[in-house]
Design a protein around this motif. Structure first.
Motif, short mmCIF file in Angstrom:
data_model
loop_
_atom_site.label_atom_id
_atom_site.label_comp_id
_atom_site.label_asym_id
_atom_site.label_seq_id
_atom_site.Cartn_x
_atom_site.Cartn_y
_atom_site.Cartn_z
N GLN A 179 -57.53 -36.24 26.52
CA GLN A 179 -57.94 -35.38 25.30
C GLN A 179 -57.36 -36.15 24.18
O GLN A 179 -56.52 -36.92 24.20
N SER A 180 -58.03 -36.07 22.92
CA SER A 180 -57.91 -37.02 21.88
C SER A 180 -56.35 -37.23 21.48
O SER A 180 -55.69 -38.25 21.44
N GLU A 181 -55.54 -36.11 21.09
CA GLU A 181 -54.35 -36.15 20.97
C GLU A 181 -53.19 -36.60 21.71
O GLU A 181 -52.46 -37.50 21.62
N ARG A 210 -54.06 -38.65 24.19
CA ARG A 210 -54.37 -39.92 24.47
C ARG A 210 -53.80 -41.06 23.37
O ARG A 210 -53.18 -41.92 23.56
N ASP A 211 -53.94 -40.46 22.02
CA ASP A 211 -53.23 -41.16 21.04
C ASP A 211 -51.52 -41.28 21.11
O ASP A 211 -51.33 -42.40 20.84
#
Length: 447
Positions: free
Chosen positions: A400-402, A404-405
């Motif tokens: 998920q984007s958050e 993974r960031d």
């Protein structure tokens, strides 16, 4: 609209903006349409009062005050764009005057970092050896944890566990009153009063004893400082600690992995060594980052420190609240430190964290230490190794984007510290004598 003043100092821009009459009039019309729906005016249905009547009812000054919310944010944003200012965070806007309509804005600008010659950083990592005495201390703690308590037919000694009845007053007012109070007699104990345990030594079960204790003037709890507590104590039962025998059987009972006492001691040594190594590594890295900060030029907007400071204070308050026994105790501790005190106390830490983050971030981009997709995917595979039949579900969560960031940030920080660690551990740089040029060599030869 025109910008009448503009200053850029460090990482902050300041502008003063004057709105022209047409813009103010358009804004007033917008404000009227917004407010007329909310204000009841005698003789008119809500939302139907003409503007001239509405302005007389609420006053033009009130209209101008309300106008701020309607036109200033958009006007501020346009002025920033027109002046080609690139904001780092939300500007802070303040009204200067409403006639003419003038406001000012302070705009945080992106931080600027110029790294020093970080390849010259050198530091030594401490080596800590675990002494036998350190292992003995841990073994002793484990023995006490596994101890049993048996009734003792003798006077009270330090280290005993008592069951007792306590009656007391504090400056004549009820203080601690318990019928069946369990109490561990320790020299370092300060509850219910400093020196209370000393007064219990040599007491005999069934025989009451009365004594008084005066709290010190500098006691941590202001409501107790300087007051006198009068106690009447009756010991009902005395229990003494019985330690288990320290042998191979004890080690095996503690953990079936251990067959001998020496294996237990070896595990304790390894665990202690790991903790000491972690502390040494943390201290080593702190020295490196501090050296990097000192040799670099760093400028950043104050808003970064303010945000970090708010986060630190919030974390400290949560930790404090989790360590107290009641909301009353939490409020009492807060009353001893004002918000200004907390900001002053933790500001240096906030500034250090901001500076550290900036220099390490700059180093990461300079040396291209940001992990690529393959490295991130490999880390996710490590993290889900033990997920069993939920591997795909766990992988989806990490991707998920958050999430993974955050993982990218973690890996970047790890790679950056590993990079600078390796540099710092290299042999000390040797001074190199400057080489004489050819003319100097010829001159020396002629002599």
């Amino acid at each position: 609209m025109k910008v009448t003043d503009k200053k850029i100092e460090g990482c902050q821009a300041s502008i003063t903006v004057e709105m022209d009459s047409t813009e103010v009039e358009e804004g007033l019309s917008k404000t009227y349409r917004r407010l007329v729906k909310k204000v009841e005016i005698p003789g008119f249905r809500k939302g139907k009062a003409p503007r001239d009547v509405f302005e007389k009812y609420v006053s033009r000054e009130k209209m101008l005050d309300e106008l701020v919310d309607d036109i200033v944010p958009e006007a501020c944003q346009k002025a920033i764009q027109d002046e080609e200012i690139k904001p780092f965070a939300t500007p802070k806007v303040a009204m200067v005057t409403t006639d003419p309509f003038v406001f000012s804005a302070r705009i945080p600008l992106p931080p600027v970092v110029e790294l020093g010659d970080y390849k010259t950083i050198r530091a030594a990592k401490e080596t800590v050896e675990i002494a036998e005495e350190n292992i003995d201390t841990v073994v002793d703690q484990v023995l006490h944890q596994r101890a049993t308590w048996e009734t003792a037919e003798r006077p009270v000694k330090m280290g005993d566990m008592l069951l007792m009845q306590v009656e007391s007053t504090l400056n004549g007012e009820p203080y601690l009153n318990r019928e069946d109070m369990q109490y561990s007699v320790r020299e370092e104990a300060i509850y219910p009063a400093p020196g209370f345990g000393d007064c219990l030594v040599d007491m005999v079960a069934g025989e009451p004893k009365e004594f008084s204790i005066v709290f010190p003037e500098d006691h941590a709890r202001a409501e107790l400082a300087g007051k006198t507590a009068a106690f009447k104590v009756t010991v009902r039962e005395i229990k003494e600690e019985k330690l288990p025998e320290l042998n191979d059987a004890f080690a095996h009972e503690l953990n079936p992995e251990f067959n001998t006492l020496s294996e237990l001691r070896q595990r304790i040594r390894e665990n202690m060594q790991d903790r000491q190594d972690d502390k040494a590594q943390a201290k080593f890295e702190d020295q490196i980052v501090e050296a990097l900060i000192k040799m670099s030029k760093i400028d950043y907007p104050e808003v970064m420190v303010e945000a970090e400071l708010d986060q630190i204070i919030e974390q400290q308050l949560q930790r404090l609240q989790s360590n107290v026994k009641s909301p009353e105790e939490f409020r009492a501790m807060l009353s001893q430190m004002t918000p200004e005190d907390m900001q002053q106390r933790y500001r240096p830490l906030a500034e250090q964290r901001v500076a550290s983050s900036l220099v390490l971030g700059k180093l990461a981009t300079t040396e291209n230490l940001v992990p690529n997709d393959e490295e991130v995917d490999a880390e996710i595979e490590k993290l889900i190794t033990d997920a069993g039949d939920k591997k795909e579900e766990e992988k989806a969560l990490y991707n998920q984007s958050e999430t993974r960031d955050r993982l990218i940030q973690l890996l970047t920080a790890r790679k950056t510290m590993a990079f600078i660690d390796e540099i710092a551990l290299q042999p000390a740089l040797e001074a190199v004598e400057p080489k004489a040029d050819e003319d100097e060599k010829t001159e020396e030869a002629d002599k």
